[in-house]
Design an enzyme around this catalytic site. Structure first.
Site, PDB file in Angstrom:
ATOM      1  N   HIS A  94      40.788  37.375  35.636  1.00  0.00           N
ATOM      2  CA  HIS A  94      41.308  37.490  34.274  1.00  0.00           C
ATOM      3  C   HIS A  94      40.157  37.369  33.270  1.00  0.00           C
ATOM      4  O   HIS A  94      39.215  36.586  33.488  1.00  0.00           O
ATOM      5  CB  HIS A  94      42.343  36.395  34.025  1.00  0.00           C
ATOM      6  CG  HIS A  94      43.149  36.603  32.786  1.00  0.00           C
ATOM      7  ND1 HIS A  94      42.691  36.227  31.544  1.00  0.00           N
ATOM      8  CD2 HIS A  94      44.373  37.161  32.605  1.00  0.00           C
ATOM      9  CE1 HIS A  94      43.603  36.541  30.632  1.00  0.00           C
ATOM     10  NE2 HIS A  94      44.639  37.102  31.252  1.00  0.00           N
ATOM     11  N   VAL A 112      45.995  25.447  35.028  1.00  0.00           N
ATOM     12  CA  VAL A 112      45.370  26.083  33.862  1.00  0.00           C
ATOM     13  C   VAL A 112      46.241  27.273  33.470  1.00  0.00           C
ATOM     14  O   VAL A 112      46.443  28.182  34.278  1.00  0.00           O
ATOM     15  CB  VAL A 112      43.935  26.564  34.164  1.00  0.00           C
ATOM     16  CG1 VAL A 112      43.344  27.250  32.953  1.00  0.00           C
ATOM     17  CG2 VAL A 112      43.051  25.412  34.612  1.00  0.00           C
ATOM     18  N   GLY A 113      46.800  27.237  32.251  1.00  0.00           N
ATOM     19  CA  GLY A 113      47.659  28.338  31.827  1.00  0.00           C
ATOM     20  C   GLY A 113      48.378  28.035  30.532  1.00  0.00           C
ATOM     21  O   GLY A 113      47.884  27.278  29.685  1.00  0.00           O
ATOM     22  N   ASP A 135      40.355  53.732  22.771  1.00  0.00           N
ATOM     23  CA  ASP A 135      39.414  53.792  23.892  1.00  0.00           C
ATOM     24  C   ASP A 135      39.623  55.018  24.760  1.00  0.00           C
ATOM     25  O   ASP A 135      38.910  55.216  25.737  1.00  0.00           O
ATOM     26  CB  ASP A 135      39.476  52.515  24.739  1.00  0.00           C
ATOM     27  CG  ASP A 135      40.853  52.310  25.361  1.00  0.00           C
ATOM     28  OD1 ASP A 135      41.662  53.241  25.319  1.00  0.00           O
ATOM     29  OD2 ASP A 135      41.105  51.212  25.879  1.00  0.00           O
ATOM     30  N   GLY A 163      49.921  31.238  34.732  1.00  0.00           N
ATOM     31  CA  GLY A 163      48.632  30.590  34.878  1.00  0.00           C
ATOM     32  C   GLY A 163      48.201  30.482  36.326  1.00  0.00           C
ATOM     33  O   GLY A 163      48.665  31.229  37.191  1.00  0.00           O
ATOM     34  N   VAL A 164      47.309  29.529  36.582  1.00  0.00           N
ATOM     35  CA  VAL A 164      46.730  29.333  37.915  1.00  0.00           C
ATOM     36  C   VAL A 164      46.813  27.863  38.269  1.00  0.00           C
ATOM     37  O   VAL A 164      46.600  26.989  37.415  1.00  0.00           O
ATOM     38  CB  VAL A 164      45.253  29.790  37.944  1.00  0.00           C
ATOM     39  CG1 VAL A 164      44.637  29.541  39.305  1.00  0.00           C
ATOM     40  CG2 VAL A 164      45.142  31.261  37.580  1.00  0.00           C
ATOM     41  N   ASP A 222      45.197  54.429  24.972  1.00  0.00           N
ATOM     42  CA  ASP A 222      45.750  54.962  23.730  1.00  0.00           C
ATOM     43  C   ASP A 222      45.903  56.483  23.761  1.00  0.00           C
ATOM     44  O   ASP A 222      45.981  57.115  22.715  1.00  0.00           O
ATOM     45  CB  ASP A 222      44.836  54.565  22.556  1.00  0.00           C
ATOM     46  CG  ASP A 222      44.615  53.071  22.499  1.00  0.00           C
ATOM     47  OD1 ASP A 222      45.595  52.339  22.347  1.00  0.00           O
ATOM     48  OD2 ASP A 222      43.461  52.639  22.629  1.00  0.00           O
ATOM     49  N   SER A 229      39.845  33.864  39.931  1.00  0.00           N
ATOM     50  CA  SER A 229      40.586  34.740  39.020  1.00  0.00           C
ATOM     51  C   SER A 229      39.668  35.792  38.404  1.00  0.00           C
ATOM     52  O   SER A 229      38.511  35.517  38.064  1.00  0.00           O
ATOM     53  CB  SER A 229      41.238  33.914  37.904  1.00  0.00           C
ATOM     54  OG  SER A 229      41.864  34.763  36.971  1.00  0.00           O
ATOM     55  N   ASP A 231      43.057  51.222  17.181  1.00  0.00           N
ATOM     56  CA  ASP A 231      43.478  50.264  18.182  1.00  0.00           C
ATOM     57  C   ASP A 231      42.623  49.009  17.980  1.00  0.00           C
ATOM     58  O   ASP A 231      41.553  49.086  17.368  1.00  0.00           O
ATOM     59  CB  ASP A 231      43.255  50.846  19.580  1.00  0.00           C
ATOM     60  CG  ASP A 231      43.521  49.836  20.673  1.00  0.00           C
ATOM     61  OD1 ASP A 231      44.585  49.196  20.640  1.00  0.00           O
ATOM     62  OD2 ASP A 231      42.657  49.675  21.554  1.00  0.00           O
TER      63      ASP A 231
END
Length: 653
Positions: free
Chosen positions: A376, A418-419, A537, A406-407, A541, A374, A337
């Site tokens: 993210h 932003v995105g 991980d 986005g944001v 997976d 965020s 992976d």
């Protein structure tokens, strides 16, 4: 205060009980060894008196010394043989017991004593080998302290860690002490030696929010931590269970030996009967029975497997079943992976590209302010860079996340976005000024976040998932081992996947894969006739890990899913453990074959010469001991495997 004293007393009693158990086992071993030495002296006395003082010493006294010594040496063997028969099993003890009975019946007490002495010494060595494996597990268990310093109402109290510690408790660990449970640091900064869990030689830095594990040692600072897992649920508990399960499991060849051992003893008895019928010499019968004892054959594979498990566990490689060792030796294809396996799984800012007239600091300030709320990974990466650059973002107004795009938020009275660049264009913002550089970024395999303020583009920020430093080295090591295919499957887009693959030396890439597509790819690869190992991980997976011949979960400490879905759990993220595992499995297979050849060779050749009268009963006992020692010391070479890797890590640190 009273509770503290009681806890300390309870812990001390538990520790004393464990010590008494160890002392009892030690005394039993010393008693067995003492009997062997005393009986051996009496038998030796009979031999020497006959050789040196044949006329001066009474024959009856000489025979009595030999008889008493032989009886002392033979009783433990007779006891073990009787226990086997009561349990309905026939092992090597029965052959030895028959040989001793034949020697006693013929009145050859010196031969009986010498045979029993060598056999008893061999059995003691083999028992010590098995006890050593059990002691390794016990040592893991004892890494967890029996007391804990719990903080309650602002006061420190010592409690019994086994019975009185609960999840949610806050405990204090001083420098030099071991953590009593898994948990999260609340206060304090320290370094922790967690080699018992991850196999890493270098200590790890721990700060508030860092995870710590039971049995690891706090080295430098005073820390308080909140308990998250106790007892068997801790990572150390899982490690112990995995090691124990692996040692109880068997390779196919070991199961085959167990299946045919029932036919072995009758066959040897027929050979011994033929030797008696043809020659009518009891010493040849005794020699055949002793020479045929399959001790070296029986321990040929277990001794190698135990040594391999010990070497792997030291480096944080936990093998759930020893049959996976044989599978690992045959691996010819490895499927990786990408995110969290070949890469760190954490985005980092690789490039800032402001448009003309825009400062780098302004671009980063707007981006981090808009992304302030965020979670993210891209937002985390931008905040990290801003912090390093000394840029302080602010709390924006009218924050709103647009799923998959986005944001947007208001900053200093201006609407900021932003995105994705495509989203900015949907909002009526002209992105033509940065389209050319955006194309270059995509070719480099960067994930791009575009930034706009007050209806105008400011530029973009390129992010990249950091490649693990040892990824390229691990791939090269696998190719040196003869692994013909190193493949990467990922859910990322093709450009990002190809960029990562090019840097680490992987040529076969499958991108934009869903979990079920990863599983299908692995099954298709298996259909081509190669044994496939899948590395992931252990969470995202799981289907692919289960589909491979060998599933390897990376960084599995603390993860139940990782341990359950994979065949092998790596307790750290060092990819070099994978080629080490394959190399170790191949060495183990080679040593097992060598051990089987040694054991079988000694038996076949020894029985042949014993039948012809070229090997005496004492010589047969001596050869038997030598063959067992050959096998044990041959297998012991595996224990030191991986020491070079430990030394390299320490040197680099």
């Amino acid at each position: 205060m009273v509770d503290t004293v009681k806890a300390e007393d309870a812990a001390k009693k538990a520790e004393d009980t464990a010590k008494k158990s160890d002392n009892k086992a030690g005394r039993a071993e010393m008693t067995r060894l003492g009997i062997a030495l005393l009986g051996g002296i009496l038998v030796l006395n009979s031999y020497l008196s006959k050789l040196l003082f044949s006329s001066a010493v009474d024959v009856n006294a000489r025979d009595l010394s030999a008889f008493i010594g032989a009886l002392m040496l033979s009783l433990p063997i007779f006891w073990e043989a009787a226990r086997d028969l009561v349990r309905g099993k026939v092992h090597m003890n029965e052959l030895v017991a028959l040989a001793l009975v034949a020697a006693f019946a013929s009145g050859d007490y010196r031969t009986a004593g010498a045979v029993a002495f060598f056999m008893l010494i061999t059995i003691t060595i083999e028992k010590r080998t098995a006890i050593g494996a059990e002691a390794a597990i016990e040592a893991v268990v004892r890494l967890t302290p029996r007391t804990a310093r719990r903080i309650k109402d602002g006061k420190e109290e010592v409690i019994d860690a086994l019975n009185d510690l609960h999840t949610g408790d806050v405990c204090r660990v001083r420098p030099g002490e071991n953590f009593p449970a898994d948990g999260v640091i609340l206060s304090g900064v320290s370094t922790v030696n967690q080699a018992t869990i991850t196999g890493e030689s270098l200590p790890a830095d721990k700060n508030p929010g860092s995870e710590v594990f039971a049995g690891t040692q706090n080295l430098t600072g005073l820390v308080d931590f909140r308990v998250t897992r106790i007892g068997r649920d801790t990572t150390l508990g899982k490690v112990r269970n995995l090691i124990a399960d692996a040692e109880r499991s068997k390779l196919p060849i070991m199961r085959a030996i167990d299946n045919y051992v029932g036919y072995y003893t009758p066959t040897i008895l027929m050979i011994a009967g033929l030797a008696w019928f043809i020659t009518e010499k009891i010493d040849r019968v005794i020699a055949v029975l002793v020479m045929a004892v399959p001790a070296a054959l029986v321990i040929a594979t277990p001794s190698a497997v135990i040594a391999a498990i010990a070497a792997a566990s030291r480096l944080g490689i936990l093998i759930k079943d020893v049959s996976y060792i044989e599978l690992a030796a045959r691996i010819k294809a490895v499927v990786f992976d990408k995110t969290g396996t070949l890469t760190e799984g954490k985005l980092e800012v690789a490039r800032l590209q402001p448009l003309d007239g825009v400062e780098l600091a302004d671009l980063l300030l707007v981006a981090t302010t808009v992304e302030h709320h965020s979670n993210h990974p891209a937002a985390e990466a931008m905040r990290k860079l801003a912090k390093e650059a000394g840029i302080q973002w602010q709390d924006p107004e009218h924050y709103q996340e647009v799923a998959g795009k986005g944001v947007q938020a208001t900053f200093s009275g201006q609407k900021c976005l932003v995105g994705r660049a495509s989203w900015l264009r949907e909002e009526g913002i002209d992105t033509a000024a940065m389209d050319k550089t955006l194309g270059e970024a995509e070719e480099e395999g960067l994930s791009v976040v575009s930034v706009a303020r007050d209806g105008r583009c400011m530029g973009w920020i390129g992010l990249r998932d950091a490649i693990r430093p040892v990824s390229a080295e691990a791939i090269a090591m696998l190719k040196e081992l003869g692994v013909t295919q190193c493949c990467m499957v990922t859910g990322d887009n093709d450009r990002v996947a190809q960029a990562v693959a090019a840097q680490i030396g992987i040529t076969e890439v499958r991108s934009s894969c869903l979990p079920e597509e990863k599983e299908q790819y692995v099954r298709k690869l298996k259909q081509s006739g190669v044994n496939v190992a899948v590395v992931g991980d252990g969470v995202n997976d799981a289907p692919a890990l289960a589909a491979g011949d060998l599933g390897i979960a990376m960084g599995a400490f603390g993860s139940d899913i990782a341990v359950q879905s994979a065949s092998v759990a790596l307790m750290n993220n060092d990819l070099r453990r994978i080629p080490f595992l394959i190399g170790l499995a191949r060495k183990t297979r080679m040593l097992m074959n060598q051990n089987l050849a040694i054991g079988l060779g000694f038996i076949v050749v020894g029985v042949y010469f014993a039948t012809l009268g070229h090997v005496t009963p004492v010589g047969a006992a001596l050869l038997h001991s030598v063959s067992s020692l050959f096998v044990i010391f041959n297998s012991a070479r595996l224990v030191r495997s991986g020491e070079a890797m430990d030394q390299q890590e320490t040197t680099k640190g």
